[in-house]
Motif scaffolding. Structure first.
Motif, mmCIF file in Angstrom:
data_model
loop_
_atom_site.group_PDB
_atom_site.id
_atom_site.type_symbol
_atom_site.label_atom_id
_atom_site.label_comp_id
_atom_site.label_asym_id
_atom_site.label_seq_id
_atom_site.Cartn_x
_atom_site.Cartn_y
_atom_site.Cartn_z
ATOM 1 N N LEU A 128 0.831 -1.205 0.000
ATOM 2 C CA LEU A 128 0.000 0.000 0.000
ATOM 3 C C LEU A 128 0.869 1.260 0.000
ATOM 4 O O LEU A 128 0.537 2.248 -0.667
ATOM 5 N N ARG A 130 3.838 1.582 -1.315
ATOM 6 C CA ARG A 130 4.378 1.743 -2.671
ATOM 7 C C ARG A 130 3.312 2.304 -3.603
ATOM 8 O O ARG A 130 3.585 3.180 -4.431
ATOM 9 N N GLY A 131 2.088 1.828 -3.471
ATOM 10 C CA GLY A 131 1.011 2.347 -4.301
ATOM 11 C C GLY A 131 0.770 3.821 -4.066
ATOM 12 O O GLY A 131 0.631 4.607 -5.018
ATOM 13 N N GLU A 132 0.740 4.231 -2.797
ATOM 14 C CA GLU A 132 0.533 5.649 -2.483
ATOM 15 C C GLU A 132 1.681 6.490 -3.005
ATOM 16 O O GLU A 132 1.476 7.607 -3.498
ATOM 17 N N VAL A 135 1.216 6.992 -6.730
ATOM 18 C CA VAL A 135 0.078 7.864 -7.015
ATOM 19 C C VAL A 135 0.413 9.318 -6.699
ATOM 20 O O VAL A 135 0.146 10.219 -7.495
ATOM 21 N N ARG A 170 -10.367 -2.796 -8.121
ATOM 22 C CA ARG A 170 -8.960 -3.171 -8.260
ATOM 23 C C ARG A 170 -8.736 -4.012 -9.517
ATOM 24 O O ARG A 170 -7.778 -3.785 -10.271
ATOM 25 N N ASP A 204 4.222 -3.205 -9.134
ATOM 26 C CA ASP A 204 3.854 -1.794 -9.028
ATOM 27 C C ASP A 204 2.420 -1.559 -9.494
ATOM 28 O O ASP A 204 1.686 -0.757 -8.906
ATOM 29 N N ALA A 207 0.210 -2.590 -6.768
ATOM 30 C CA ALA A 207 0.276 -1.639 -5.656
ATOM 31 C C ALA A 207 -0.600 -0.417 -5.922
ATOM 32 O O ALA A 207 -1.377 0.014 -5.057
ATOM 33 N N VAL A 208 -0.478 0.142 -7.111
ATOM 34 C CA VAL A 208 -1.285 1.318 -7.462
ATOM 35 C C VAL A 208 -2.768 0.974 -7.447
ATOM 36 O O VAL A 208 -3.590 1.713 -6.882
ATOM 37 N N THR A 210 -4.346 -1.457 -5.930
ATOM 38 C CA THR A 210 -4.825 -1.791 -4.587
ATOM 39 C C THR A 210 -5.031 -0.533 -3.755
ATOM 40 O O THR A 210 -6.044 -0.381 -3.057
ATOM 41 N N TRP A 211 -4.064 0.392 -3.822
ATOM 42 C CA TRP A 211 -4.196 1.615 -3.034
ATOM 43 C C TRP A 211 -5.356 2.467 -3.534
ATOM 44 O O TRP A 211 -6.162 2.960 -2.737
#
Length: 241
Positions: A128, A130-132, A135, A170, A204, A207-208, A210-211
């Motif tokens: 999460l 990494r996703g944030e 973004v 997602r 990645d 991650a994006v 999911t976040w």
């Protein structure tokens, strides 16, 4: 003719005459004109995209209600002209004119409806985070700009052509990034999203997606009136429709 048959025939004629007198005025009235509104015509879209195009926070189909009209118009053109591939969508729009596609886009863009809550997530913290990061800040080492640089600080998109990314499932987000990576989804060159998708690893992308899918939409979910330009990457789809 025997008396009984004469009586039966006479009774039948009298009955028909009575029915004619009762039904005649009703039959004489013109048939009611069927309603023909855009909402009724667009009911075919709600089979997949949910009531009024608002979708849900699960499954695969994206929300279309409230997205910028320019973005929706471009996507309808892409489906019609073969830059995006979905059997149902390609079939639905293959014979529709530019003007009618623009009318459809304008109808859904004007719908201001509540967004679904974010999808519950049990993803690990590092994923999460990494996703944030991607973004909000991007990754300069990958030449990947922050998502907010184009899609807005609130991630609700910007007029006239940039879509919001909140309220999307997602699985849909992952699927679209994969489609850009493989060329199954394309836009007018230069295709900035294809370039970004190809720079991201599968981890990645997850991650994006999911976040983003876990975020609670802001109170005001309307697209921003504008966004700072030029964009970090040149985008062929960022043109007035």
């Amino acid at each position: 003719m025997p008396a009984q048959k004469k009586f039966t025939a006479a009774a039948l004629l009298l009955s028909l005459a009575g029915l004619s007198s009762l039904c005649g005025p009703a039959l004489a009235q013109p048939a009611a004109t069927p309603q023909d509104t855009m909402a009724q015509r667009m009911q075919a879209c709600t089979v997949c995209h949910g009531k009024e195009g608002r979708a849900s926070n699960s499954g695969y189909f994206p929300r279309i209600a409230g997205k910028p009209a320019g973005y929706l118009f471009h996507q309808l053109l892409n489906f019609r002209d073969g830059r995006r591939h979905n059997v149902a969508m390609n079939h639905l729009v293959e014979h529709l004119s530019d003007d009618y596609l623009r009318e459809i886009a304008g109808y859904f863009a004007a719908l201001e409806l509540p967004y679904p809550p974010g999808q519950p997530s049990t993803a690990p913290g590092p994923l999460l985070a990494r996703g944030e990061q991607l973004v909000r800040k991007g990754d300069a080492s990958l030449s990947v700009p922050a998502c907010v640089a184009c899609h807005g600080e609130r991630m609700t998109g910007a007029l006239p052509t940039i879509p919001g990314l909140l309220g999307l499932p997602r699985d849909y987000l992952i699927g679209q990034m994969g489609a850009w990576r493989t060329g199954l989804r394309r836009a007018h060159a230069p295709d900035c999203m294809s370039a970004i998708a190809k720079r991201l690893s599968a981890s990645d992308v997850a991650a994006v997606a999911t976040w983003l899918s876990a975020q609670t939409p802001p109170v005001d979910t309307r697209p921003a009136a504008s966004i700072q330009r030029p964009l970090p990457l040149e985008c062929g789809s960022d043109v007035q429709p």
